[in-house]
Design a protein around this motif. Structure first.
Motif, PDB file in Angstrom:
ATOM      1  N   GLY A 132      59.303 -20.569  29.132  1.00 54.73           N
ATOM      2  CA  GLY A 132      59.819 -20.402  30.485  1.00 54.73           C
ATOM      3  C   GLY A 132      59.481 -19.048  31.083  1.00 54.73           C
ATOM      4  N   THR A 133      58.705 -18.247  30.361  1.00 57.22           N
ATOM      5  CA  THR A 133      58.279 -16.935  30.858  1.00 57.22           C
ATOM      6  C   THR A 133      56.774 -16.783  30.663  1.00 57.22           C
ATOM      7  N   ARG A 134      56.205 -15.789  31.341  1.00 58.32           N
ATOM      8  CA  ARG A 134      54.760 -15.565  31.227  1.00 58.32           C
ATOM      9  C   ARG A 134      54.435 -14.868  29.909  1.00 58.32           C
ATOM     10  N   TRP A 135      53.456 -15.409  29.216  1.00 62.76           N
ATOM     11  CA  TRP A 135      52.988 -14.867  27.952  1.00 62.76           C
ATOM     12  C   TRP A 135      51.474 -14.887  27.934  1.00 62.76           C
ATOM     13  N   ASN A 136      50.873 -13.981  27.195  1.00 55.77           N
ATOM     14  CA  ASN A 136      49.472 -14.125  26.833  1.00 55.77           C
ATOM     15  C   ASN A 136      49.472 -15.159  25.710  1.00 55.77           C
ATOM     16  N   GLY A 137      48.858 -16.304  25.940  1.00 54.16           N
ATOM     17  CA  GLY A 137      48.892 -17.391  24.961  1.00 54.16           C
ATOM     18  C   GLY A 137      48.284 -17.027  23.632  1.00 54.16           C
ATOM     19  N   TRP A 138      47.225 -16.201  23.656  1.00 54.94           N
ATOM     20  CA  TRP A 138      46.580 -15.799  22.405  1.00 54.94           C
ATOM     21  C   TRP A 138      47.521 -14.934  21.573  1.00 54.94           C
ATOM     22  N   VAL A 139      48.300 -14.091  22.230  1.00 54.13           N
ATOM     23  CA  VAL A 139      49.278 -13.261  21.521  1.00 54.13           C
ATOM     24  C   VAL A 139      50.429 -14.132  21.033  1.00 54.13           C
ATOM     25  N   PHE A 140      50.922 -15.021  21.894  1.00 60.48           N
ATOM     26  CA  PHE A 140      52.052 -15.884  21.548  1.00 60.48           C
ATOM     27  C   PHE A 140      51.771 -16.696  20.281  1.00 60.48           C
ATOM     28  N   PHE A 141      50.551 -17.214  20.160  1.00 61.37           N
ATOM     29  CA  PHE A 141      50.207 -18.033  19.000  1.00 61.37           C
ATOM     30  C   PHE A 141      49.583 -17.236  17.857  1.00 61.37           C
ATOM     31  N   GLY A 142      49.596 -15.911  17.972  1.00 56.09           N
ATOM     32  CA  GLY A 142      49.143 -15.069  16.876  1.00 56.09           C
ATOM     33  C   GLY A 142      47.632 -15.003  16.695  1.00 56.09           C
ATOM     34  N   LEU A 143      46.890 -15.356  17.726  1.00 54.75           N
ATOM     35  CA  LEU A 143      45.430 -15.314  17.621  1.00 54.75           C
ATOM     36  C   LEU A 143      44.872 -13.961  18.021  1.00 54.75           C
ATOM     37  N   LYS A 144      45.702 -13.150  18.642  1.00 53.69           N
ATOM     38  CA  LYS A 144      45.247 -11.840  19.107  1.00 53.69           C
ATOM     39  C   LYS A 144      46.392 -10.863  18.934  1.00 53.69           C
ATOM     40  N   ASN A 145      46.113  -9.782  18.278  1.00 45.59           N
ATOM     41  CA  ASN A 145      47.112  -8.736  18.102  1.00 45.59           C
ATOM     42  C   ASN A 145      47.125  -7.871  19.364  1.00 45.59           C
ATOM     43  N   HIS A 146      48.214  -7.929  20.119  1.00 43.15           N
ATOM     44  CA  HIS A 146      48.239  -7.204  21.392  1.00 43.15           C
ATOM     45  C   HIS A 146      48.110  -5.694  21.200  1.00 43.15           C
ATOM     46  N   ARG A 147      48.490  -5.153  20.050  1.00 41.05           N
ATOM     47  CA  ARG A 147      48.341  -3.731  19.823  1.00 41.05           C
ATOM     48  C   ARG A 147      46.872  -3.377  19.600  1.00 41.05           C
ATOM     49  N   ARG A 148      46.136  -4.265  18.914  1.00 41.44           N
ATOM     50  CA  ARG A 148      44.725  -4.036  18.668  1.00 41.44           C
ATOM     51  C   ARG A 148      43.937  -4.141  19.964  1.00 41.44           C
ATOM     52  N   ALA A 149      44.359  -5.036  20.866  1.00 38.85           N
ATOM     53  CA  ALA A 149      43.636  -5.254  22.114  1.00 38.85           C
ATOM     54  C   ALA A 149      43.844  -4.105  23.097  1.00 38.85           C
ATOM     55  N   ALA A 150      44.907  -3.342  22.923  1.00 36.67           N
ATOM     56  CA  ALA A 150      45.220  -2.268  23.870  1.00 36.67           C
ATOM     57  C   ALA A 150      44.290  -1.090  23.728  1.00 36.67           C
TER      58      ALA A 150
END
Length: 150
Positions: A132-150
């Motif tokens: 019900g909220t906005r998410w980066n789908g790749w982060v939500f499903f664990g396909l992308k580490n948002h800390r690594r992408a930053a």
């Protein structure tokens, strides 16, 4: 003649722990393992073990596969980029995420993704439908580490 050790090594992948699989990935690919599921790691490690032992695809085979890909996408750069996207899970992969005590299963399809029997173009749309909220789908499903992408 000594027996071929490769079949035994491949069979051992099935019983190896996930940390062991990740350690083998680091050794065989000289990179960090991707955050995909266990089955993905096993299949790619099995291919790599065989590739190193018996040799990979011949250059002419690689060239022919590229030609076939070009024929399929008609030289369309956007389609080619999608075809060459190495981060995208392979078709048929099941992404599993528990959200508020409920297991959510998404299947990677040819045209995108499927969740609860419905097709979706993006993982972000599925994550939004689940939470019900906005998410980066790749982060939500664990396909992308948002800390690594930053």
């Amino acid at each position: 003649m000594t027996p071929d050790p490769i079949p035994a090594r491949l069979a051992a992948l099935k019983t190896a722990t996930t940390p062991d699989l990740k350690a083998q990935w680091r050794e065989l690919f000289d990179s960090e393992p991707p955050p995909f599921n266990r089955r993905y790691l096993e299949s790619r490690l099995a291919y790599r073990i065989q590739e190193l032992a018996y040799g990979g695809l011949k250059p002419e085979t690689i060239k022919r596969l590229e030609q076939l890909g070009e024929e399929l996408d008609g030289g369309d750069r956007k389609k080619r980029a999608m075809r060459l996207d190495r981060d995208r899970p392979i078709i048929g992969t099941r992404l599993i995420r528990e959200w508020q005590g409920v297991e959510q299963v998404v299947t990677v399809t040819q045209g995108g993704f499927e969740w609860q029997g419905r097709p979706y173009q993006s993982l972000s749309a599925i994550a939004r439908a689940i939470t019900g909220t906005r998410w980066n789908g790749w982060v939500f499903f664990g396909l992308k580490n948002h800390r690594r992408a930053a």
